[in-house]
Structure formats: C-alpha cells, structure tokens
Design a protein around this motif. Structure first.
Motif, PDB file in Angstrom:
ATOM      1  N   GLY A  30      37.777  25.461  30.952  1.00 54.77           N
ATOM      2  CA  GLY A  30      37.826  24.029  30.651  1.00 54.77           C
ATOM      3  C   GLY A  30      39.006  23.737  31.280  1.00 54.77           C
ATOM      4  N   ASP A  31      40.270  24.014  31.130  1.00 52.37           N
ATOM      5  CA  ASP A  31      41.660  23.259  31.056  1.00 52.37           C
ATOM      6  C   ASP A  31      41.457  22.634  32.126  1.00 52.37           C
ATOM      7  OD1 ASP A  31      42.226  24.876  28.695  1.00 52.37           O
ATOM      8  OD2 ASP A  31      43.600  26.908  29.622  1.00 52.37           O
ATOM      9  N   ASN A  32      42.143  21.102  32.173  1.00 51.55           N
ATOM     10  CA  ASN A  32      42.301  20.436  33.290  1.00 51.55           C
ATOM     11  C   ASN A  32      44.030  20.770  33.438  1.00 51.55           C
ATOM     12  OD1 ASN A  32      41.288  18.655  34.194  1.00 51.55           O
ATOM     13  ND2 ASN A  32      42.293  16.706  33.601  1.00 51.55           N
ATOM     14  N   ILE A  33      44.038  21.118  34.679  1.00 57.03           N
ATOM     15  CA  ILE A  33      45.541  21.017  34.812  1.00 57.03           C
ATOM     16  C   ILE A  33      45.740  20.226  36.166  1.00 57.03           C
ATOM     17  CG2 ILE A  33      46.779  23.465  36.960  1.00 57.03           C
ATOM     18  CD1 ILE A  33      45.267  24.468  33.531  1.00 57.03           C
ATOM     19  N   LEU A  34      47.671  20.057  36.247  1.00 56.40           N
ATOM     20  CA  LEU A  34      47.887  19.682  36.972  1.00 56.40           C
ATOM     21  C   LEU A  34      48.466  20.644  38.141  1.00 56.40           C
ATOM     22  CD1 LEU A  34      49.515  17.222  38.441  1.00 56.40           C
ATOM     23  CD2 LEU A  34      51.567  17.281  36.483  1.00 56.40           C
ATOM     24  N   LEU A  35      48.208  21.067  38.813  1.00 56.59           N
ATOM     25  CA  LEU A  35      49.266  21.538  40.044  1.00 56.59           C
ATOM     26  C   LEU A  35      50.524  21.411  40.905  1.00 56.59           C
ATOM     27  CD1 LEU A  35      49.346  24.962  40.902  1.00 56.59           C
ATOM     28  CD2 LEU A  35      47.049  23.481  42.802  1.00 56.59           C
ATOM     29  N   THR A  45      41.012  27.909  39.174  1.00 59.30           N
ATOM     30  CA  THR A  45      39.038  28.048  38.956  1.00 59.30           C
ATOM     31  C   THR A  45      38.928  29.380  38.771  1.00 59.30           C
ATOM     32  OG1 THR A  45      38.750  27.774  41.254  1.00 59.30           O
ATOM     33  CG2 THR A  45      38.725  25.878  40.418  1.00 59.30           C
ATOM     34  N   SER A  46      38.688  30.938  38.990  1.00 64.14           N
ATOM     35  CA  SER A  46      38.441  31.996  38.993  1.00 64.14           C
ATOM     36  C   SER A  46      39.003  31.867  37.336  1.00 64.14           C
ATOM     37  CB  SER A  46      39.079  33.008  40.015  1.00 64.14           C
ATOM     38  OG  SER A  46      40.561  32.986  39.592  1.00 64.14           O
ATOM     39  N   LEU A  47      39.825  32.214  36.996  1.00 63.47           N
ATOM     40  CA  LEU A  47      40.128  31.908  35.552  1.00 63.47           C
ATOM     41  C   LEU A  47      39.676  30.497  34.632  1.00 63.47           C
ATOM     42  CD1 LEU A  47      44.045  32.618  35.629  1.00 63.47           C
ATOM     43  CD2 LEU A  47      41.868  33.330  35.571  1.00 63.47           C
ATOM     44  N   GLY A  48      38.377  29.800  35.105  1.00 59.75           N
ATOM     45  CA  GLY A  48      37.265  28.938  34.720  1.00 59.75           C
ATOM     46  C   GLY A  48      37.976  27.537  34.404  1.00 59.75           C
ATOM     47  N   ALA A  49      39.571  27.116  35.025  1.00 62.43           N
ATOM     48  CA  ALA A  49      39.917  25.916  34.331  1.00 62.43           C
ATOM     49  C   ALA A  49      39.684  25.100  35.767  1.00 62.43           C
ATOM     50  CB  ALA A  49      41.438  25.784  34.489  1.00 62.43           C
ATOM     51  N   LYS A  50      40.031  23.636  35.521  1.00 59.90           N
ATOM     52  CA  LYS A  50      39.911  22.685  36.597  1.00 59.90           C
ATOM     53  C   LYS A  50      41.191  21.897  37.288  1.00 59.90           C
ATOM     54  CE  LYS A  50      37.723  18.366  37.872  1.00 59.90           C
ATOM     55  NZ  LYS A  50      38.909  17.433  37.699  1.00 59.90           N
ATOM     56  N   VAL A  51      41.529  21.747  38.685  1.00 61.66           N
ATOM     57  CA  VAL A  51      42.535  21.263  39.167  1.00 61.66           C
ATOM     58  C   VAL A  51      42.184  20.149  39.064  1.00 61.66           C
ATOM     59  CG1 VAL A  51      44.187  20.707  41.077  1.00 61.66           C
ATOM     60  CG2 VAL A  51      42.971  23.198  40.664  1.00 61.66           C
ATOM     61  N   ALA A  52      43.167  19.761  37.867  1.00 59.58           N
ATOM     62  CA  ALA A  52      42.777  17.596  37.867  1.00 59.58           C
ATOM     63  C   ALA A  52      42.912  16.381  39.550  1.00 59.58           C
ATOM     64  CB  ALA A  52      43.364  16.786  36.841  1.00 59.58           C
ATOM     65  N   GLU A  53      44.801  17.628  39.320  1.00 60.73           N
ATOM     66  CA  GLU A  53      45.098  17.042  41.056  1.00 60.73           C
ATOM     67  C   GLU A  53      46.432  17.673  41.663  1.00 60.73           C
ATOM     68  OE1 GLU A  53      45.443  12.575  42.158  1.00 60.73           O
ATOM     69  OE2 GLU A  53      47.541  13.033  40.950  1.00 60.73           O
ATOM     70  N   VAL A  54      46.053  17.715  42.527  1.00 62.09           N
ATOM     71  CA  VAL A  54      47.425  18.610  43.201  1.00 62.09           C
ATOM     72  C   VAL A  54      49.158  17.835  43.418  1.00 62.09           C
ATOM     73  CG1 VAL A  54      48.276  20.032  45.459  1.00 62.09           C
ATOM     74  CG2 VAL A  54      46.290  20.057  45.020  1.00 62.09           C
ATOM     75  N   ALA A  55      49.392  17.608  43.229  1.00 59.31           N
ATOM     76  CA  ALA A  55      51.509  17.098  42.854  1.00 59.31           C
ATOM     77  C   ALA A  55      52.309  17.842  44.173  1.00 59.31           C
ATOM     78  CB  ALA A  55      51.691  16.417  41.926  1.00 59.31           C
ATOM     79  N   ALA A  56      52.531  16.857  44.609  1.00 59.34           N
ATOM     80  CA  ALA A  56      54.175  18.011  45.754  1.00 59.34           C
ATOM     81  C   ALA A  56      55.307  16.095  45.328  1.00 59.34           C
ATOM     82  CB  ALA A  56      53.423  18.006  47.292  1.00 59.34           C
ATOM     83  N   LEU A  57      56.729  17.032  45.840  1.00 62.57           N
ATOM     84  CA  LEU A  57      57.426  16.073  46.195  1.00 62.57           C
ATOM     85  C   LEU A  57      57.122  14.685  47.829  1.00 62.57           C
ATOM     86  CD1 LEU A  57      60.460  17.454  44.796  1.00 62.57           C
ATOM     87  CD2 LEU A  57      59.632  15.380  43.832  1.00 62.57           C
ATOM     88  N   VAL A  58      56.814  16.330  48.792  1.00 60.37           N
ATOM     89  CA  VAL A  58      56.760  15.956  49.877  1.00 60.37           C
ATOM     90  C   VAL A  58      55.017  16.530  50.290  1.00 60.37           C
ATOM     91  CG1 VAL A  58      57.409  16.862  52.654  1.00 60.37           C
ATOM     92  CG2 VAL A  58      58.958  16.388  50.793  1.00 60.37           C
ATOM     93  N   ASP A  59      54.687  15.888  51.625  1.00 56.83           N
ATOM     94  CA  ASP A  59      53.480  16.106  52.257  1.00 56.83           C
ATOM     95  C   ASP A  59      53.455  15.728  53.211  1.00 56.83           C
ATOM     96  OD1 ASP A  59      50.997  15.949  52.878  1.00 56.83           O
ATOM     97  OD2 ASP A  59      50.008  14.466  51.952  1.00 56.83           O
ATOM     98  N   LEU A  60      52.733  16.871  54.082  1.00 57.50           N
ATOM     99  CA  LEU A  60      53.063  16.670  55.713  1.00 57.50           C
ATOM    100  C   LEU A  60      51.735  17.057  56.524  1.00 57.50           C
ATOM    101  CD1 LEU A  60      55.713  19.689  55.999  1.00 57.50           C
ATOM    102  CD2 LEU A  60      56.400  17.153  55.431  1.00 57.50           C
ATOM    103  N   PRO A  61      51.276  15.775  55.985  1.00 59.78           N
ATOM    104  CA  PRO A  61      49.509  15.452  56.154  1.00 59.78           C
ATOM    105  C   PRO A  61      49.108  15.713  57.835  1.00 59.78           C
ATOM    106  CG  PRO A  61      51.348  13.458  56.428  1.00 59.78           C
ATOM    107  CD  PRO A  61      51.877  14.379  56.036  1.00 59.78           C
ATOM    108  N   ASP A  62      50.966  15.998  58.955  1.00 64.44           N
ATOM    109  CA  ASP A  62      49.978  16.669  60.184  1.00 64.44           C
ATOM    110  C   ASP A  62      49.700  17.727  60.148  1.00 64.44           C
ATOM    111  OD1 ASP A  62      50.966  13.659  60.759  1.00 64.44           O
ATOM    112  OD2 ASP A  62      52.283  14.429  61.879  1.00 64.44           O
ATOM    113  N   LEU A  63      50.018  18.847  58.862  1.00 68.88           N
ATOM    114  CA  LEU A  63      49.717  20.193  59.105  1.00 68.88           C
ATOM    115  C   LEU A  63      48.765  20.021  58.298  1.00 68.88           C
ATOM    116  CD1 LEU A  63      53.620  21.201  58.578  1.00 68.88           C
ATOM    117  CD2 LEU A  63      52.241  21.028  60.316  1.00 68.88           C
TER     118      LEU A  63
END
Length: 179
Positions: free
Chosen positions: A115-120, A139-157
């Motif tokens: 049930g934990d709500n996680i910022l990854l 998710t294998s530990l039963g938690a949920k990823v609320a959002e993935v945050a990064a400094l940089v995104d390389l969308p072409d990859l």
C-alpha cells in the motif's frame, strides 16, 4: 539566479563516452553548483510537496544524490535500489537487459510495505531498463509507484514512453533529443 534559470547550462554533453556513438549527459557540473542544485530541488518540491507519498526510492548511484535531498525535504524515508550484492539482509532482486548484457538490482524486502505510495527517482531516464526493474521491485513488495522523476529524460531512447505504456507517470526537468 533568475526565474528564467535553465539547468541545461549545468549538464554537459560528452560525445563518444563511454563508447563511440554515445552522448553522455554529465551531471557533475550541476551537482557541483549548490545554487543550481537548490533550484532543481525546489522545482521538485513545488511538484511533490502536497502528494501523499510514503517514501522516496532512489536508484544507485547518481539517483541517490537528488533522491536523498528530496526525501529529507519531503520528510519521507529514503529507500535505495542498488546493484546486486550491495545491500545486507533479505533482498528482492530484478534483472533487466541492456544492449551489451544484463544487470540485476535489489532492494531490501523490509524497506516497503503493501500500500505504500512511492516517488521513484533516478538521475536520467534513457531506455527505462533500470527504472522498470526498480518498479518491479516496488510492486513485488506491494507498493505503488506514484511517479518516476528524473533530472534528464532522453525520450528518443524510449524509456519514458515504455513507462507511460505501462501506466507509470514520469516527470523530468529537462529532455534531450538524441538525433
């Protein structure tokens, strides 16, 4: 620094590193500038301060830098995803493929609860392999990823679109087209 501050000036493109054809995004100048790093942290805080989060999970190794500051500022625990064999105790593992092999990451089993709500958080989102493996651990530990945050995104990859296709929201401060 002005409100028009752009972090791109602190992220250097290093061509042909670590191998020919790769453009490495060096975040060292950003991490070495306390004012620039503070502005990045403030941008994340503006986004996440009112979110119902239980923890910040950060990915080895550069993800630990900003992830730990965010956890501190948000008054949330920091949970680490590390390379296999680096954490003591009982760990959950997930592997992922790369163009030149595979890697395994792990997280301590007792670090999250159902049930934990996680910022990854990771420093850079490229192909999404490491982040998808970390999401599998969470998710294998039963938690949920609320959002993935990064400094940089390389969308072409393809990493951010892979996560979006899996129903996982992403947020980055800057995106670079590789072509």
């Amino acid at each position: 620094m002005s409100s028009q501050f752009e972090i791109e000036q602190y992220i250097h493109a290093i061509p042909d590193f670590p191998e020919p054809g790769v453009v490495f995004r060096d975040l060292s100048p950003l991490f070495a500038n306390p004012k620039a790093l503070r502005i990045c942290i403030d941008r994340y805080l503006e986004r996440y301060i009112d979110w119902d989060l239980d923890a910040v999970v950060a990915i080895d190794a550069r993800g630990f830098i900003v992830g730990s500051i965010l956890a501190w500022e948000l008054k949330k625990p920091l949970i680490m995803v590390r390379k296999a064999g680096k954490l003591p105790g009982e760990c959950e593992q997930a592997s992922y493929s790369m163009e030149y092999g595979s890697r395994t990451v792990e997280m301590q089993k007792a670090s999250l609860k159902a049930g934990d709500n996680i910022l990854l958080f990771d420093d850079l989102l490229a192909t999404g392999g490491t982040v998808m493996a970390a999401t599998t651990l969470i998710t294998s530990l039963g938690a949920k990823v609320a959002e993935v945050a990064a400094l940089v995104d390389l969308p072409d990859l393809g990493g951010s679109s892979k996560l979006t296709s899996a129903g996982i929201s992403t947020f980055s401060l800057v995106a670079y087209a590789e072509s």
